[in-house]
Design an enzyme around this catalytic site. Structure first.
Site, PDB file in Angstrom:
ATOM      1  N   VAL A  27       0.857  -1.186   0.000  1.00 12.17           N
ATOM      2  CA  VAL A  27       0.000   0.000   0.000  1.00 12.17           C
ATOM      3  C   VAL A  27       0.892   1.235   0.000  1.00 12.17           C
ATOM      4  O   VAL A  27       1.661   1.461   0.938  1.00 12.17           O
ATOM      5  CB  VAL A  27      -0.937   0.007   1.221  1.00 12.17           C
ATOM      6  CG1 VAL A  27      -1.834   1.237   1.194  1.00 12.17           C
ATOM      7  CG2 VAL A  27      -1.774  -1.269   1.259  1.00 12.17           C
ATOM      8  N   ASP A  28       0.784   2.038  -1.056  1.00 10.29           N
ATOM      9  CA  ASP A  28       1.651   3.212  -1.217  1.00 10.29           C
ATOM     10  C   ASP A  28       0.807   4.377  -1.708  1.00 10.29           C
ATOM     11  O   ASP A  28       0.524   4.499  -2.901  1.00 10.29           O
ATOM     12  CB  ASP A  28       2.778   2.903  -2.202  1.00 10.29           C
ATOM     13  CG  ASP A  28       3.782   4.042  -2.305  1.00 10.29           C
ATOM     14  OD1 ASP A  28       3.643   5.026  -1.552  1.00 10.29           O
ATOM     15  OD2 ASP A  28       4.706   3.950  -3.130  1.00 10.29           O
ATOM     16  N   SER A  29       0.410   5.247  -0.777  1.00  6.16           N
ATOM     17  CA  SER A  29      -0.399   6.403  -1.170  1.00  6.16           C
ATOM     18  C   SER A  29       0.422   7.448  -1.907  1.00  6.16           C
ATOM     19  O   SER A  29      -0.138   8.405  -2.442  1.00  6.16           O
ATOM     20  CB  SER A  29      -1.038   7.036   0.075  1.00  6.16           C
ATOM     21  OG  SER A  29      -0.040   7.492   0.975  1.00  6.16           O
TER      22      SER A  29
END
Length: 413
Positions: free
Chosen positions: A203-205
């Protein structure tokens, strides 16, 4: 009152001889000592400047190497006289596995020599000699700066020393009050399924799009859906080839089945990276307090450090390291500090004592802030001082080790 009499008054207050004084008024040099202050136009309340002309012969500068070597020898003798016997240190290391582990991390060369008494003594004395030489060179340099403090080059060096002292103090404060900032943070992964194939998604915003590796796309049987018209080159920290885009495929997050698009890109060690396009599309929320990804009111817990597969951490474990001049090693991608800086070398940027210049020269004392009273038990400080170290060294080591006695001894050794 004449200018000459004014110089005599300045001499009585500052011990600066008249022939070394240059009186300035409105940035103008008063060259005629016989003129009175009234003739020059100086009135009550006016401000005058005194510029000191220092004579710095070249011979002392050339002899700096010799004096530095002599000072280094004196420092070494003082260290050996005040410090514990090398055999005592060696036996203490061998007698406590925790101390030996701390020494192994901080000083591998000394730890490897602990089984050989003669080799241990040679390594320890050689390291002490190097430290004494560096300290003597810094003290000699401070003396030169004190001898001519108005030199622009010296001013820049003085500024750098003051800055380094501030950096060292900031490092000590950070290690004492929030040492967790020097650790490595576990990245955020969640278990997902793409077209029935299970995998862990990163998960990489901070990523603009959702990225999948070609190998993962093949395993998920969606490589045939790649639209190569969307291929190209991705540029950022380096470049990577974009093979194309899968416009829509099914992804399972928790118990939800959601449509998602994937950009297939080479050069990524991570199989699947959930970017901002997918997170915003489904109004996902990264809840670090709960340790979960909240999506459509459903919480999907992030994987714990022990649950993250080894191959997903290889990129961060094998990341290039940036080495600082003081021994610190910082991860080029994660920013994690994996080897603590040599605090002794950093703090010695501003020696606590420097050779005193002549009495007719102004003095600039370049010192770190005085050591505050320790918050650690006096018993711990006493045990360290019994090994031959000073109280200040004991308190600094306990601060660096967050109160751990064995760790503090390892720092000092």
């Amino acid at each position: 009152m004449t200018v000459d009499l004014l110089k005599a008054i300045v001499e009585s207050e500052t011990s600066i001889p008249p022939n070394a004084q240059r009186i300035l008024y409105n940035n103008q040099l008063l060259g005629d000592d016989t003129r009175t202050l009234e003739q020059v136009g100086i009135g009550e309340g006016d401000m005058l400047g005194v510029q000191v002309m220092l004579r710095t012969p070249q011979q002392p500068a050339r002899a700096l190497g010799g004096s530095s070597a002599a000072a280094a020898q004196q420092n070494l003798q003082r260290r050996q006289a005040m410090g514990p016997d090398p055999e005592t240190i060696r036996l203490h290391i061998l007698g406590d596995p925790r101390v030996r582990e701390a020494v192994r991390r901080q000083n591998p060369e000394l730890s490897n020599a602990a089984d050989d008494p003669q080799r241990f003594r040679e390594v320890l004395i050689a390291q002490q000699r190097r430290e004494a030489q560096l300290e003597a060179e810094k003290e000699a340099r401070i003396a030169m700066l004190n001898a001519d403090p108005f030199n622009p080059e010296n001013q820049r060096e003085i500024e750098e020393i003051i800055r380094q002292n501030a950096v060292t103090e900031n490092l000590h404060n950070a290690m004492e009050h929030h040492p967790e900032s020097f650790g490595r943070v576990t990245m955020l992964y969640i278990p997902v399924e793409v077209n029935g194939h299970r995998l862990n998604a990163f998960v990489d915003s901070g990523a603009q799009v959702t990225i999948m590796s070609p190998e993962c796309a093949t395993a998920c049987n969606i490589m045939r859906l790649v639209d190569q018209r969307y291929g190209g080159i991705a540029k950022g920290v380096g470049t990577a080839n974009i093979l194309g885009r899968v416009h829509s495929a099914q992804i399972k997050i928790g118990s939800l089945f959601l449509p998602c698009s994937f950009t297939v890109m080479e050069g990524k060690h991570i199989d699947l990276l959930l970017g901002l396009d997918m997170l915003r599309r489904h109004q996902a929320c990264i809840d670090l307090k709960r340790g979960a990804l909240i999506i459509q009111d459903q919480a999907v817990p992030f994987l714990g450090e022990a649950d993250i597969p080894k191959h997903l951490q290889d990129e961060f474990e094998d990341e290039p390291m940036v080495k600082g001049s003081d021994g610190a090693e910082v991860g080029a991608r994660t920013g994690a500090v994996t080897h603590q800086a040599n605090q002794g070398g950093a703090s010695s940027a501003g020696p606590s004592s420097a050779p005193a210049p002549s009495s007719n020269a102004p003095r600039i004392n370049i010192r770190p802030a005085p050591t505050q009273s320790s918050r650690w038990p006096q018993d711990s400080i006493a045990k360290i001082t019994e090994l031959g170290f000073t109280r200040e060294e004991a308190m600094r080591a306990l601060d660096a080790a967050n109160g751990d006695l064995d760790g503090a001894i390892g720092f000092l050794i």
